[in-house]
Design a protein around this motif. Structure first.
Motif: not given
Length: 198
Positions: A80-95
């Motif tokens: 349930h660390q949703l904001k962190q997961s958004v950041d992580t998936f944003s990094k994944l989308i970038e690469i």
């Protein structure tokens, strides 16, 4: 809507629990086979196994940073660390912007955070890359329904059903929303892609 929400919550559990360490080779051929079997399956255990296998194919990512980010983002969502997961998936989308499930996972995190516009945008990116993504269409239908966009919700739920005819409660939800009326917009999904998945 309660039954459908329950089913989609279960689907979310399957999605988060899918094996992100599966191998990437032959995933398109495997997905084609799994979707074909899902269309004709009748045994509940077989249906659940097929759905799980499809989610496993969707979360496959290449070795290295993409895989690490996918695993980290899933773990953050599970915790349930949703904001962190958004950041992580944003990094994944970038690469790796071609990964449909990176967009879908971030869409789910945004949805759980109550950020519907961001979730809708990412769902549209998901179905551009994977037009059979019944999980994304289900989420899209729920959001459109909550926004009062009944015709677009119906269009999304019908696509979810097209690719996975076994979603419990979806027929009733489609009929309920149809009864509420409304004109079908030129862009039925609201994704600026009239024929996406249709």
């Amino acid at each position: 809507m309660t039954l459908l929400r329950t089913c989609l919550a279960a689907l979310l559990g399957v999605m988060l629990g899918a094996n992100a360490l599966a191998q990437n080779a032959g995933s398109n051929t495997m997905l084609d086979t799994l979707f074909a079997k899902l269309q004709t399956a009748t045994d509940p255990v077989a249906i659940q196994s097929l759905e799980t296998a499809i989610w496993e194919q969707w979360v496959m990512v290449p070795e290295g940073p993409p895989r690490e980010l996918m695993l980290r983002g899933i773990a953050e969502m599970q915790q349930h660390q949703l904001k962190q997961s958004v950041d992580t998936f944003s990094k994944l989308i970038e690469i790796a912007p071609e990964l449909s499930e990176a967009w879908n996972k971030r869409a789910t995190a945004y949805w759980l955070l109550g950020n519907f516009p961001a979730s809708l945008s990412d769902i549209c990116e998901t179905v551009k890359r994977e037009p059979r993504h019944f999980g994304a269409y289900s989420g899209l239908g729920m959001i459109r329904a909550e926004m009062g966009e009944h015709s677009r919700a119906v269009a999304a739920f019908e696509l979810a059903k097209k690719y996975n005819p076994h979603i419990v409660g979806i027929d009733g939800e489609i009929e309920r929303l149809k009864a509420m009326g409304g004109d079908t917009p030129a862009d039925p999904l609201g994704c600026s892609q009239r024929t996406a998945g249709r």
